[in-house]
Design a protein around this motif. Structure first.
Motif, mmCIF file in Angstrom:
data_model
loop_
_atom_site.group_PDB
_atom_site.id
_atom_site.type_symbol
_atom_site.label_atom_id
_atom_site.label_comp_id
_atom_site.label_asym_id
_atom_site.label_seq_id
_atom_site.Cartn_x
_atom_site.Cartn_y
_atom_site.Cartn_z
ATOM 1 N N VAL A 166 48.944 45.517 52.878
ATOM 2 C CA VAL A 166 48.507 45.815 51.512
ATOM 3 C C VAL A 166 47.966 44.556 50.851
ATOM 4 O O VAL A 166 46.884 44.552 50.248
ATOM 5 N N ASN A 167 48.714 43.454 50.964
ATOM 6 C CA ASN A 167 48.263 42.185 50.369
ATOM 7 C C ASN A 167 46.966 41.697 50.996
ATOM 8 O O ASN A 167 46.079 41.181 50.305
ATOM 9 N N ALA A 168 46.842 41.868 52.313
ATOM 10 C CA ALA A 168 45.628 41.431 53.011
ATOM 11 C C ALA A 168 44.415 42.217 52.514
ATOM 12 O O ALA A 168 43.346 41.643 52.274
ATOM 13 N N GLU A 169 44.568 43.528 52.370
ATOM 14 C CA GLU A 169 43.432 44.345 51.942
ATOM 15 C C GLU A 169 43.018 44.011 50.505
ATOM 16 O O GLU A 169 41.828 43.952 50.190
ATOM 17 N N LEU A 170 43.984 43.759 49.650
ATOM 18 C CA LEU A 170 43.675 43.433 48.258
ATOM 19 C C LEU A 170 42.979 42.080 48.154
ATOM 20 O O LEU A 170 42.004 41.925 47.404
ATOM 21 N N LEU A 171 43.461 41.098 48.910
ATOM 22 C CA LEU A 171 42.824 39.778 48.895
ATOM 23 C C LEU A 171 41.425 39.861 49.493
ATOM 24 O O LEU A 171 40.467 39.304 48.939
ATOM 25 N N ALA A 172 41.290 40.539 50.616
ATOM 26 C CA ALA A 172 39.984 40.666 51.261
ATOM 27 C C ALA A 172 38.977 41.326 50.324
ATOM 28 O O ALA A 172 37.808 40.928 50.266
ATOM 29 N N SER A 173 39.424 42.327 49.580
ATOM 30 C CA SER A 173 38.536 43.012 48.648
ATOM 31 C C SER A 173 38.029 42.063 47.568
ATOM 32 O O SER A 173 36.856 42.103 47.189
ATOM 33 N N LYS A 174 38.892 41.195 47.066
ATOM 34 C CA LYS A 174 38.474 40.197 46.071
ATOM 35 C C LYS A 174 37.411 39.262 46.644
ATOM 36 O O LYS A 174 36.425 38.930 45.984
ATOM 37 N N ILE A 175 37.623 38.843 47.882
ATOM 38 C CA ILE A 175 36.692 37.920 48.527
ATOM 39 C C ILE A 175 35.342 38.595 48.759
ATOM 40 O O ILE A 175 34.280 38.036 48.441
ATOM 41 N N VAL A 176 35.363 39.807 49.315
ATOM 42 C CA VAL A 176 34.126 40.528 49.604
ATOM 43 C C VAL A 176 33.328 40.758 48.323
ATOM 44 O O VAL A 176 32.091 40.733 48.326
ATOM 45 N N ASN A 177 34.024 40.929 47.221
ATOM 46 C CA ASN A 177 33.367 41.144 45.935
ATOM 47 C C ASN A 177 32.552 39.929 45.481
ATOM 48 O O ASN A 177 31.730 40.035 44.567
ATOM 49 N N CYS A 178 32.775 38.783 46.124
ATOM 50 C CA CYS A 178 32.059 37.551 45.768
ATOM 51 C C CYS A 178 30.760 37.381 46.541
ATOM 52 O O CYS A 178 30.114 36.325 46.456
ATOM 53 N N SER B 62 29.536 34.533 43.722
ATOM 54 C CA SER B 62 30.536 33.973 42.818
ATOM 55 C C SER B 62 31.566 33.188 43.620
ATOM 56 O O SER B 62 31.649 33.328 44.850
ATOM 57 N N GLU B 63 32.326 32.382 42.953
ATOM 58 C CA GLU B 63 33.280 31.494 43.614
ATOM 59 C C GLU B 63 34.566 32.222 43.993
ATOM 60 O O GLU B 63 35.033 33.110 43.273
ATOM 61 N N ILE B 64 35.121 31.842 45.124
ATOM 62 C CA ILE B 64 36.417 32.351 45.554
ATOM 63 C C ILE B 64 37.498 31.436 44.997
ATOM 64 O O ILE B 64 37.445 30.212 45.189
#
Length: 373
Positions: A187-199, A340-342
């Motif tokens: 769950v944590n991996a998917e949420l973090l990955a989603s933030k990154i991909v959004n950049c 955008s920045e990570i």
């Protein structure tokens, strides 16, 4: 069980596409609207070809039922009084009991004598089962007080959803959302990955944090509708073989940009689960034609094989490459496209953070080299 004698009509919304009888005799009424992973020999008297028709039909139906490796699959099937099907024919029987409905497209099946219309059973219009949500997401039977009459429209979406992680559909404020559970690391991996991909400039599904029974889960909005479907690459592979073409040629012709971005992002986030079932095309339901790659999804296996810069074997290239090699090649083709920045504060693990920024530096250097040429 199957009827002793039967004829099934494969439908695309309210358009009859093809029919098949128990003896394997088949007719195709609208070739351009056939499912991408179904091939039928028409009006043939050849016994072997008819047997192949039945095999292909059972396979297509079976592809529309959850697999037994999905968490809680046995619990789900037991709850619905369905046998834990192993063969394609057994799985087809389950799918046909729900008219082969899914939330990925607008195909369905009815018996020749049935007068149903798509509007009567469309999963996009029918209410979803709140009681069944508990079974699919947590493997817990609802209490007798919360059980309800489980019509096909209320459970077909869940019983046809692929993937291993526990998941369930729910309707909120008129929209349909997919909730995914699993262990807290995924769950944590998917949420973090989603933030990154959004950049980065790439079409993707955005996952957001929610809670169910006090535990954190991932949620995302349904991307299909009665206007647009999705078809995975494993189905495109069947289509390509039957139409004497190459799946990679189709990808590069239709949407090279998002293909290359997929390889870039999967390398950066260490996603090792980009199999043929979780990427593919968006389809225009008016024409059944491929439009572009559907938004990038499924990041719950991110940050695995994350011990070195090279990463794992890339699963989406025609030649054997590491994820790093595929990502560098992609940058050479289209650039890095970061918008955008990570933020370092997003990372929950120091080792994950360190490896991510090392990989990002590799691609930034490749992007700089591209700019010089």
């Amino acid at each position: 069980m199957f009827d002793m004698e039967w004829t099934y009509i494969i439908m695309h919304k309210n358009e009859p596409v093809a029919s098949i009888r128990k003896d394997g005799y088949s007719e195709v009424y609208s070739p351009s609207f056939m499912p991408y992973n179904l091939y039928l020999e028409t009006q043939t008297q050849d016994l072997d070809e008819r047997v192949n028709n039945l095999t292909n039909f059972y396979y297509w139906c079976a592809s529309r039922v959850l697999s037994l490796d999905r968490k809680y699959a046995k619990t789900i099937l037991n709850y619905l009084n369905k046998k834990q099907a192993v063969t394609d024919k057994d799985r087809a029987e389950i799918a046909l009991s729900y008219h082969c409905l899914t939330l990925t497209d607008v195909f369905w099946v009815k018996k020749k004598e049935e007068t149903l219309r798509f509007e009567d059973i469309s999963l996009y219009r029918n209410p979803l089962s709140k009681a069944f949500f508990d079974v699919c997401l947590r493997g817990v039977y609802p209490t007798l007080q919360n059980q309800e009459f489980l019509t096909q429209g209320k459970v077909a979406g869940d019983i046809s959803t692929s993937g291993v992680a526990p998941k369930a559909w729910i309707r909120k404020n008129g929209d349909i959302y997919l909730y995914k559970d699993g262990n807290v690391e995924e769950v944590n991996a998917e949420l973090l990955a989603s933030k990154i991909v959004n950049c980065f400039r790439c079409k993707h599904i955005e996952y957001f944090e929610d809670y169910y029974l006090g535990e954190k889960v991932c949620a995302s909005k349904l991307i299909t509708s009665e206007e647009n479907s999705i078809v995975p690459m494993e189905f495109i592979e069947v289509y390509a073989v039957n139409n004497d073409t190459d799946k990679y040629s189709l990808v590069l012709e239709k949407d090279s940009y998002n293909y290359y971005m997929m390889n870039i992002l999967d390398y950066l986030i260490g996603n090792t689960d980009r199999h043929w079932g979780n990427w593919g095309f968006l389809v225009d339901n008016k024409t059944n034609e491929l439009l572009e790659l559907h938004p990038l999804m499924d990041f719950n296996k991110a940050f695995t094989s994350y011990d070195d810069l090279a990463g794992a074997k890339c699963l989406t290239t025609s030649e054997t490459l590491t994820q790093m090699q595929a990502a560098i090649e992609a940058v050479q083709q289209i650039g890095l496209n970061q918008i955008s920045e990570i933020q370092e504060s997003w990372f929950y693990d120091e080792n994950v953070k360190e490896m991510f920024f090392k990989r990002l530096d590799v691609l930034k250097k490749a992007n700089d080299e591209r700019s010089k040429t």
